[in-house]
Design a protein around this motif. Sequence first.
Motif, PDB file in Angstrom:
ATOM      1  N   PHE A 194       8.475  -0.342   0.235  1.00  0.00           N
ATOM      2  CA  PHE A 194       7.833   0.783   1.491  1.00  0.00           C
ATOM      3  C   PHE A 194       9.401   1.957   1.169  1.00  0.00           C
ATOM      4  CE2 PHE A 194       9.692  -1.108   4.936  1.00  0.00           C
ATOM      5  CZ  PHE A 194       9.985  -2.319   4.590  1.00  0.00           C
ATOM      6  N   CYS A 195       8.566   2.421   1.659  1.00  0.00           N
ATOM      7  CA  CYS A 195       9.303   4.127   1.919  1.00  0.00           C
ATOM      8  C   CYS A 195       9.110   4.163   3.251  1.00  0.00           C
ATOM      9  CB  CYS A 195       8.564   5.570   1.758  1.00  0.00           C
ATOM     10  SG  CYS A 195       7.097   5.855   2.159  1.00  0.00           S
ATOM     11  N   ASP A 196       8.313   3.739   4.733  1.00  0.00           N
ATOM     12  CA  ASP A 196       8.597   4.182   5.781  1.00  0.00           C
ATOM     13  C   ASP A 196       8.429   6.006   5.924  1.00  0.00           C
ATOM     14  OD1 ASP A 196       7.804   2.069   7.006  1.00  0.00           O
ATOM     15  OD2 ASP A 196      10.222   2.337   8.312  1.00  0.00           O
ATOM     16  N   ARG A 197       7.637   6.083   5.202  1.00  0.00           N
ATOM     17  CA  ARG A 197       8.223   8.088   5.122  1.00  0.00           C
ATOM     18  C   ARG A 197       5.992   7.859   4.781  1.00  0.00           C
ATOM     19  NH1 ARG A 197      13.301   8.049   4.505  1.00  0.00           N
ATOM     20  NH2 ARG A 197      12.842   7.981   1.841  1.00  0.00           N
ATOM     21  N   CYS A 198       5.631   7.817   3.945  1.00  0.00           N
ATOM     22  CA  CYS A 198       4.217   7.943   2.999  1.00  0.00           C
ATOM     23  C   CYS A 198       3.230   7.777   4.149  1.00  0.00           C
ATOM     24  CB  CYS A 198       4.101   7.423   1.822  1.00  0.00           C
ATOM     25  SG  CYS A 198       3.309   5.804   1.916  1.00  0.00           S
ATOM     26  N   ASP A 199       2.007   8.722   3.953  1.00  0.00           N
ATOM     27  CA  ASP A 199       1.379   8.542   5.357  1.00  0.00           C
ATOM     28  C   ASP A 199       0.796   6.968   5.487  1.00  0.00           C
ATOM     29  OD1 ASP A 199      -1.260   9.484   6.470  1.00  0.00           O
ATOM     30  OD2 ASP A 199      -2.688   8.838   4.731  1.00  0.00           O
ATOM     31  N   SER A 200       0.047   5.646   4.267  1.00  0.00           N
ATOM     32  CA  SER A 200       0.169   4.838   4.345  1.00  0.00           C
ATOM     33  C   SER A 200       1.226   4.075   5.670  1.00  0.00           C
ATOM     34  CB  SER A 200      -0.178   3.683   3.040  1.00  0.00           C
ATOM     35  OG  SER A 200      -0.643   2.411   3.094  1.00  0.00           O
ATOM     36  N   CYS A 201       2.535   4.480   5.069  1.00  0.00           N
ATOM     37  CA  CYS A 201       3.223   3.705   5.728  1.00  0.00           C
ATOM     38  C   CYS A 201       3.564   4.016   7.117  1.00  0.00           C
ATOM     39  CB  CYS A 201       4.980   3.513   5.670  1.00  0.00           C
ATOM     40  SG  CYS A 201       4.748   2.657   3.591  1.00  0.00           S
ATOM     41  N   THR A 202       3.271   5.465   7.365  1.00  0.00           N
ATOM     42  CA  THR A 202       3.254   5.691   8.867  1.00  0.00           C
ATOM     43  C   THR A 202       2.080   4.970   9.842  1.00  0.00           C
ATOM     44  OG1 THR A 202       2.660   7.429   8.173  1.00  0.00           O
ATOM     45  CG2 THR A 202       5.308   7.801   8.982  1.00  0.00           C
ATOM     46  N   ASN A 250       1.185  -1.081   0.352  1.00  0.00           N
ATOM     47  CA  ASN A 250       0.099   0.240  -0.219  1.00  0.00           C
ATOM     48  C   ASN A 250       0.912   1.400  -0.091  1.00  0.00           C
ATOM     49  OD1 ASN A 250      -2.858  -1.449   0.273  1.00  0.00           O
ATOM     50  ND2 ASN A 250      -1.651  -2.359   2.230  1.00  0.00           N
ATOM     51  N   CYS A 251       1.964   1.164  -0.033  1.00  0.00           N
ATOM     52  CA  CYS A 251       3.047   2.095   0.117  1.00  0.00           C
ATOM     53  C   CYS A 251       2.742   2.830  -1.054  1.00  0.00           C
ATOM     54  CB  CYS A 251       4.462   1.991  -0.009  1.00  0.00           C
ATOM     55  SG  CYS A 251       5.943   3.110   0.131  1.00  0.00           S
ATOM     56  N   LEU A 252       2.859   4.839  -1.154  1.00  0.00           N
ATOM     57  CA  LEU A 252       1.802   4.887  -1.508  1.00  0.00           C
ATOM     58  C   LEU A 252       3.630   5.931  -2.911  1.00  0.00           C
ATOM     59  CD1 LEU A 252      -0.286   7.959   0.680  1.00  0.00           C
ATOM     60  CD2 LEU A 252      -1.076   5.662  -0.752  1.00  0.00           C
ATOM     61  N   GLN A 253       4.676   5.966  -2.223  1.00  0.00           N
ATOM     62  CA  GLN A 253       5.736   6.536  -3.039  1.00  0.00           C
ATOM     63  C   GLN A 253       6.466   4.829  -3.569  1.00  0.00           C
ATOM     64  OE1 GLN A 253       6.802   9.426  -2.741  1.00  0.00           O
ATOM     65  NE2 GLN A 253       5.405   9.732  -1.280  1.00  0.00           N
ATOM     66  N   ARG A 254       6.361   4.493  -2.858  1.00  0.00           N
ATOM     67  CA  ARG A 254       7.116   2.675  -3.900  1.00  0.00           C
ATOM     68  C   ARG A 254       6.336   1.579  -4.323  1.00  0.00           C
ATOM     69  NH1 ARG A 254      12.724   1.809   0.012  1.00  0.00           N
ATOM     70  NH2 ARG A 254      13.606   3.995  -0.131  1.00  0.00           N
TER      71      ARG A 254
HETATM   72 ZN   LIG Z   1       5.666   4.080   2.173  1.00  0.00          ZN
END
Ligand SMILES: [Zn+2]
Length: 340
Positions: free
Chosen positions: A61-69, A53-57
Amino acid sequence: VSFADLKMQKTVVDPLRRSLQRGRLAHAYLFTGSRHECRDMETVARSLAKALNCLQREHDFCDRCDSCTRIERGAHPDMYWVRPESKSRRITVEQIGEFEQAVNLRANMARVKLGVIVDADCMGEEAGNGFLKTLEEPPAQTIMLLLSAEPQRLLPTILSRCLKIPFLATRPVAETGAPYRAKLLPLLLKFSARGQDRIVGAYQLHADITGLLREIQDSTRKQLEAEANLDRYEELDPKVRDKLDAQLQARVEGEYRANRERLLEELYSWFGDVLLCVENADEKFLVHRDQAGAARRAAAGLTYAQAAENLDAVEQIRDSLARNIPEPLALEVGLLKLAQ
Ligand SMILES: [Zn+2]
Protein backbone atom coordinates in the motif's frame (compact mmCIF):
# COMPACT_ATOMS: atom_id res chain seq x y z
CA VAL A 1 4.39 3.59 5.57
CA SER A 2 4.14 0.33 3.64
CA PHE A 3 4.23 -3.37 4.54
CA ALA A 4 8.00 -3.29 4.61
CA ASP A 5 7.85 -0.71 7.41
CA LEU A 6 5.83 -2.95 9.69
CA LYS A 7 8.94 -4.50 11.12
CA MET A 8 7.46 -4.85 14.57
CA GLN A 9 5.54 -7.98 13.73
CA LYS A 10 7.69 -9.85 11.27
CA THR A 11 6.16 -13.24 12.04
CA VAL A 12 2.75 -11.79 11.33
CA VAL A 13 3.43 -9.52 8.39
CA ASP A 14 5.59 -11.90 6.36
CA PRO A 15 3.13 -14.84 6.24
CA LEU A 16 0.25 -12.45 5.46
CA ARG A 17 2.23 -10.80 2.72
CA ARG A 18 3.21 -14.13 1.20
CA SER A 19 -0.44 -15.26 1.14
CA LEU A 20 -1.41 -11.91 -0.33
CA GLN A 21 1.13 -12.22 -3.14
CA ARG A 22 -0.04 -15.73 -3.92
CA GLY A 23 -3.68 -14.67 -3.74
CA ARG A 24 -4.28 -17.27 -1.06
CA LEU A 25 -5.58 -15.38 1.92
CA ALA A 26 -7.93 -17.23 4.25
CA HIS A 27 -11.55 -16.13 4.73
CA ALA A 28 -11.04 -15.49 8.40
CA TYR A 29 -8.08 -14.83 10.66
CA LEU A 30 -7.72 -14.68 14.38
CA PHE A 31 -5.05 -12.26 15.60
CA THR A 32 -4.00 -13.10 19.14
CA GLY A 33 -1.46 -11.77 21.58
CA SER A 34 -1.27 -10.06 24.93
CA ARG A 35 -3.13 -6.83 25.71
CA HIS A 36 0.02 -4.90 24.83
CA GLU A 37 -0.15 -6.13 21.26
CA CYS A 38 -3.73 -4.98 20.60
CA ARG A 39 -2.65 -1.76 18.96
CA ASP A 40 -0.30 -3.65 16.62
CA MET A 41 -3.15 -5.98 15.73
CA GLU A 42 -5.27 -3.06 14.61
CA THR A 43 -2.38 -1.56 12.65
CA VAL A 44 -1.85 -4.84 10.80
CA ALA A 45 -5.61 -5.15 10.17
CA ARG A 46 -5.66 -1.67 8.60
CA SER A 47 -2.50 -2.40 6.61
CA LEU A 48 -4.00 -5.57 5.20
CA ALA A 49 -7.15 -3.68 4.22
CA LYS A 50 -5.03 -1.05 2.49
CA ALA A 51 -2.86 -3.60 0.68
CA LEU A 52 -5.93 -5.40 -0.62
CA ASN A 53 -7.39 -2.20 -2.04
CA CYS A 54 -4.58 0.24 -2.74
CA LEU A 55 -5.02 2.06 -6.03
CA GLN A 56 -1.28 2.54 -6.55
CA ARG A 57 0.49 -0.58 -5.46
CA GLU A 58 -0.07 -4.26 -5.85
CA HIS A 59 0.18 -6.50 -2.77
CA ASP A 60 1.30 -3.47 -0.78
CA PHE A 61 0.00 0.00 0.00
CA CYS A 62 1.02 3.58 -0.69
CA ASP A 63 -0.77 5.24 2.23
CA ARG A 64 -1.56 8.20 -0.05
CA CYS A 65 -4.26 7.16 -2.51
CA ASP A 66 -7.97 7.69 -1.90
CA SER A 67 -8.50 4.11 -0.74
CA CYS A 68 -5.53 4.11 1.68
CA THR A 69 -6.39 7.46 3.22
CA ARG A 70 -10.04 6.50 3.69
CA ILE A 71 -9.02 3.32 5.46
CA GLU A 72 -6.60 5.23 7.66
CA ARG A 73 -9.31 7.73 8.63
CA GLY A 74 -11.84 4.97 9.25
CA ALA A 75 -13.99 6.40 6.45
CA HIS A 76 -13.91 3.60 3.90
CA PRO A 77 -17.42 2.36 3.10
CA ASP A 78 -16.36 -1.28 2.75
CA MET A 79 -14.40 -1.69 5.94
CA TYR A 80 -16.51 -2.71 8.90
CA TRP A 81 -15.23 -2.46 12.43
CA VAL A 82 -17.04 -3.81 15.47
CA ARG A 83 -15.91 -2.95 18.98
CA PRO A 84 -17.35 -3.71 22.41
CA GLU A 85 -19.74 -1.06 23.65
CA SER A 86 -17.80 1.21 25.94
CA LYS A 87 -20.04 0.83 28.95
CA SER A 88 -20.86 -2.86 29.05
CA ARG A 89 -17.64 -4.03 27.34
CA ARG A 90 -19.85 -6.43 25.37
CA ILE A 91 -20.32 -6.97 21.67
CA THR A 92 -24.07 -7.31 21.37
CA VAL A 93 -26.24 -9.54 19.20
CA GLU A 94 -27.50 -6.37 17.50
CA GLN A 95 -23.96 -5.30 16.60
CA ILE A 96 -23.25 -8.71 15.10
CA GLY A 97 -26.55 -8.57 13.18
CA GLU A 98 -25.57 -5.23 11.65
CA PHE A 99 -22.12 -6.58 10.89
CA GLU A 100 -23.56 -9.58 9.09
CA GLN A 101 -25.80 -7.38 6.96
CA ALA A 102 -22.95 -5.01 6.16
CA VAL A 103 -20.45 -7.66 5.05
CA ASN A 104 -23.08 -9.23 2.84
CA LEU A 105 -23.66 -6.00 0.90
CA ARG A 106 -22.04 -5.53 -2.49
CA ALA A 107 -18.80 -3.57 -2.20
CA ASN A 108 -19.00 0.17 -2.86
CA MET A 109 -15.46 0.66 -4.01
CA ALA A 110 -13.31 -2.09 -2.52
CA ARG A 111 -11.85 -5.05 -4.34
CA VAL A 112 -11.92 -6.97 -1.08
CA LYS A 113 -14.09 -5.97 1.87
CA LEU A 114 -12.82 -6.35 5.38
CA GLY A 115 -14.76 -7.01 8.57
CA VAL A 116 -12.81 -6.57 11.80
CA ILE A 117 -14.05 -7.56 15.23
CA VAL A 118 -11.92 -5.93 17.89
CA ASP A 119 -11.84 -7.72 21.29
CA ALA A 120 -13.80 -10.53 19.68
CA ASP A 121 -13.85 -12.37 23.02
CA CYS A 122 -16.39 -9.80 24.21
CA MET A 123 -19.02 -11.55 22.10
CA GLY A 124 -21.26 -13.47 24.43
CA GLU A 125 -22.53 -16.88 23.41
CA GLU A 126 -25.52 -15.51 21.53
CA ALA A 127 -23.51 -12.93 19.58
CA GLY A 128 -20.85 -15.57 18.98
CA ASN A 129 -23.40 -17.95 17.50
CA GLY A 130 -24.67 -15.14 15.29
CA PHE A 131 -21.16 -14.49 14.05
CA LEU A 132 -20.63 -18.19 13.46
CA LYS A 133 -23.36 -18.12 10.78
CA THR A 134 -21.38 -15.46 8.88
CA LEU A 135 -18.23 -17.55 9.21
CA GLU A 136 -19.94 -20.66 7.94
CA GLU A 137 -21.22 -18.88 4.84
CA PRO A 138 -18.49 -16.32 4.21
CA PRO A 139 -19.57 -13.49 1.90
CA ALA A 140 -17.64 -13.30 -1.39
CA GLN A 141 -14.58 -11.05 -1.63
CA THR A 142 -14.58 -10.50 2.11
CA ILE A 143 -11.98 -11.19 4.75
CA MET A 144 -12.88 -11.30 8.40
CA LEU A 145 -10.42 -10.58 11.16
CA LEU A 146 -10.99 -11.38 14.80
CA LEU A 147 -8.70 -9.60 17.25
CA SER A 148 -8.46 -11.07 20.71
CA ALA A 149 -6.18 -11.08 23.73
CA GLU A 150 -8.25 -13.87 25.29
CA PRO A 151 -9.03 -16.27 22.45
CA GLN A 152 -9.83 -19.08 24.90
CA ARG A 153 -13.09 -17.26 25.61
CA LEU A 154 -14.22 -17.62 22.00
CA LEU A 155 -16.52 -20.45 20.91
CA PRO A 156 -14.44 -23.47 19.81
CA THR A 157 -16.50 -23.58 16.60
CA ILE A 158 -15.32 -20.04 15.82
CA LEU A 159 -11.70 -20.83 16.73
CA SER A 160 -11.63 -23.85 14.43
CA ARG A 161 -12.75 -21.77 11.45
CA CYS A 162 -10.13 -19.03 11.76
CA LEU A 163 -6.49 -19.17 10.84
CA LYS A 164 -4.59 -18.12 13.91
CA ILE A 165 -1.84 -15.50 13.73
CA PRO A 166 -0.05 -14.93 17.05
CA PHE A 167 1.42 -11.50 17.75
CA LEU A 168 4.56 -11.67 19.84
CA ALA A 169 5.53 -9.30 22.59
CA THR A 170 7.51 -6.43 21.16
CA ARG A 171 8.26 -4.60 24.37
CA PRO A 172 11.81 -4.87 25.59
CA VAL A 173 11.97 -7.30 28.47
CA ALA A 174 12.45 -5.43 31.72
CA GLU A 175 15.99 -5.59 33.02
CA THR A 176 14.63 -6.71 36.36
CA GLY A 177 13.69 -9.98 34.71
CA ALA A 178 17.34 -10.85 34.23
CA PRO A 179 17.97 -12.66 37.55
CA TYR A 180 15.11 -15.06 36.85
CA ARG A 181 16.08 -15.56 33.25
CA ALA A 182 19.30 -17.25 34.30
CA LYS A 183 17.35 -19.65 36.51
CA LEU A 184 14.50 -20.21 34.09
CA LEU A 185 16.53 -21.13 31.04
CA PRO A 186 17.94 -24.46 32.36
CA LEU A 187 14.40 -25.48 33.36
CA LEU A 188 13.11 -24.73 29.88
CA LEU A 189 15.99 -26.55 28.24
CA LYS A 190 15.34 -29.58 30.41
CA PHE A 191 11.69 -29.45 29.33
CA SER A 192 12.42 -29.20 25.64
CA ALA A 193 15.04 -31.98 25.66
CA ARG A 194 14.06 -34.76 23.28
CA GLY A 195 13.24 -38.30 24.18
CA GLN A 196 11.10 -37.87 27.26
CA ASP A 197 7.42 -38.26 27.82
CA ARG A 198 5.63 -34.97 27.22
CA ILE A 199 3.40 -35.23 30.29
CA VAL A 200 6.31 -36.19 32.54
CA GLY A 201 8.26 -33.24 31.15
CA ALA A 202 5.35 -30.87 31.66
CA TYR A 203 4.85 -32.00 35.27
CA GLN A 204 8.54 -31.57 35.92
CA LEU A 205 8.46 -28.06 34.46
CA HIS A 206 5.42 -27.31 36.59
CA ALA A 207 7.26 -28.46 39.72
CA ASP A 208 10.38 -26.53 38.74
CA ILE A 209 8.55 -23.29 38.08
CA THR A 210 6.51 -23.62 41.26
CA GLY A 211 9.80 -24.06 43.13
CA LEU A 212 11.29 -21.02 41.45
CA LEU A 213 8.23 -18.95 42.38
CA ARG A 214 8.53 -20.00 46.04
CA GLU A 215 12.15 -18.95 45.92
CA ILE A 216 11.15 -15.58 44.49
CA GLN A 217 8.47 -15.19 47.15
CA ASP A 218 10.93 -15.93 49.96
CA SER A 219 13.56 -13.54 48.71
CA THR A 220 10.96 -10.83 48.16
CA ARG A 221 9.73 -11.27 51.72
CA LYS A 222 13.22 -11.28 53.21
CA GLN A 223 14.21 -8.18 51.31
CA LEU A 224 11.15 -6.18 52.34
CA GLU A 225 11.35 -7.37 55.94
CA ALA A 226 14.96 -6.31 56.10
CA GLU A 227 14.03 -2.89 54.78
CA ALA A 228 11.20 -2.60 57.29
CA ASN A 229 13.58 -3.30 60.16
CA LEU A 230 11.25 -5.51 62.18
CA ASP A 231 13.32 -5.22 65.36
CA ARG A 232 12.13 -1.73 66.01
CA TYR A 233 8.58 -3.08 66.06
CA GLU A 234 9.24 -4.57 69.50
CA GLU A 235 9.03 -1.17 71.13
CA LEU A 236 5.78 -0.29 69.46
CA ASP A 237 2.25 -0.54 70.70
CA PRO A 238 0.78 -3.93 69.55
CA LYS A 239 -1.99 -2.14 67.67
CA VAL A 240 0.48 -0.10 65.66
CA ARG A 241 2.64 -3.16 65.19
CA ASP A 242 -0.28 -5.14 63.71
CA LYS A 243 -1.07 -2.30 61.38
CA LEU A 244 2.51 -2.07 60.13
CA ASP A 245 2.68 -5.83 59.83
CA ALA A 246 -0.44 -5.97 57.66
CA GLN A 247 1.01 -3.22 55.52
CA LEU A 248 4.24 -5.14 55.10
CA GLN A 249 2.39 -8.32 54.09
CA ALA A 250 0.44 -6.37 51.48
CA ARG A 251 3.68 -4.97 50.10
CA VAL A 252 5.24 -8.43 49.97
CA GLU A 253 2.21 -9.73 48.09
CA GLY A 254 2.24 -6.83 45.64
CA GLU A 255 5.95 -7.10 45.00
CA TYR A 256 5.70 -10.86 44.60
CA ARG A 257 2.97 -10.48 41.99
CA ALA A 258 5.07 -8.01 40.04
CA ASN A 259 8.02 -10.42 40.12
CA ARG A 260 5.81 -13.30 39.10
CA GLU A 261 4.61 -11.26 36.12
CA ARG A 262 8.25 -10.67 35.13
CA LEU A 263 8.93 -14.39 35.27
CA LEU A 264 5.90 -15.09 33.06
CA GLU A 265 7.06 -12.39 30.68
CA GLU A 266 10.35 -14.29 30.42
CA LEU A 267 8.49 -17.49 29.79
CA TYR A 268 6.38 -15.79 27.13
CA SER A 269 9.32 -14.28 25.32
CA TRP A 270 11.10 -17.65 25.38
CA PHE A 271 8.21 -19.43 23.67
CA GLY A 272 7.94 -16.45 21.33
CA ASP A 273 11.57 -16.95 20.33
CA VAL A 274 10.96 -20.67 19.85
CA LEU A 275 8.06 -19.84 17.53
CA LEU A 276 10.29 -17.50 15.54
CA CYS A 277 12.85 -20.31 15.24
CA VAL A 278 10.16 -22.72 14.01
CA GLU A 279 9.51 -20.13 11.31
CA ASN A 280 13.24 -19.89 10.59
CA ALA A 281 13.20 -16.19 11.37
CA ASP A 282 16.44 -14.28 11.40
CA GLU A 283 18.23 -14.22 14.75
CA LYS A 284 17.95 -10.45 14.97
CA PHE A 285 14.21 -10.76 15.64
CA LEU A 286 14.65 -12.85 18.77
CA VAL A 287 14.09 -11.21 22.15
CA HIS A 288 16.93 -13.24 23.67
CA ARG A 289 19.54 -13.29 20.96
CA ASP A 290 22.07 -14.69 23.44
CA GLN A 291 19.92 -17.82 23.71
CA ALA A 292 19.35 -18.27 20.00
CA GLY A 293 21.03 -21.69 19.86
CA ALA A 294 18.94 -23.01 22.71
CA ALA A 295 15.73 -21.67 21.21
CA ARG A 296 16.57 -23.30 17.90
CA ARG A 297 17.13 -26.66 19.58
CA ALA A 298 13.82 -26.30 21.40
CA ALA A 299 12.11 -25.47 18.10
CA ALA A 300 13.36 -28.59 16.34
CA GLY A 301 10.48 -31.00 15.83
CA LEU A 302 7.78 -28.51 16.79
CA THR A 303 5.13 -27.56 14.27
CA TYR A 304 4.05 -23.94 13.88
CA ALA A 305 0.67 -24.80 15.43
CA GLN A 306 2.32 -26.42 18.48
CA ALA A 307 4.69 -23.52 18.98
CA ALA A 308 1.80 -21.07 18.69
CA GLU A 309 -0.24 -23.06 21.20
CA ASN A 310 2.62 -23.04 23.68
CA LEU A 311 2.55 -19.28 23.51
CA ASP A 312 -1.20 -19.34 24.11
CA ALA A 313 -0.72 -21.60 27.13
CA VAL A 314 1.57 -19.03 28.78
CA GLU A 315 -0.82 -16.24 27.90
CA GLN A 316 -3.62 -18.23 29.48
CA ILE A 317 -1.66 -18.46 32.73
CA ARG A 318 -1.27 -14.69 32.79
CA ASP A 319 -4.94 -14.15 32.03
CA SER A 320 -6.00 -16.59 34.73
CA LEU A 321 -3.77 -14.94 37.31
CA ALA A 322 -5.06 -11.51 36.30
CA ARG A 323 -8.56 -12.83 36.97
CA ASN A 324 -7.46 -14.06 40.40
CA ILE A 325 -7.66 -17.73 39.63
CA PRO A 326 -5.48 -19.45 42.29
CA GLU A 327 -1.86 -19.65 41.23
CA PRO A 328 -1.43 -23.46 41.54
CA LEU A 329 -4.48 -24.07 39.35
CA ALA A 330 -3.52 -21.41 36.79
CA LEU A 331 -0.01 -22.86 36.49
CA GLU A 332 -1.09 -26.45 36.27
CA VAL A 333 -3.75 -25.87 33.63
CA GLY A 334 -1.43 -23.74 31.49
CA LEU A 335 1.85 -25.64 31.80
CA LEU A 336 0.35 -29.07 31.20
CA LYS A 337 -0.78 -27.87 27.78
CA LEU A 338 2.77 -27.31 26.60
CA ALA A 339 4.07 -29.39 23.73
CA GLN A 340 7.76 -30.22 23.38
ZN1 LIG B 1 -2.81 3.34 -1.65
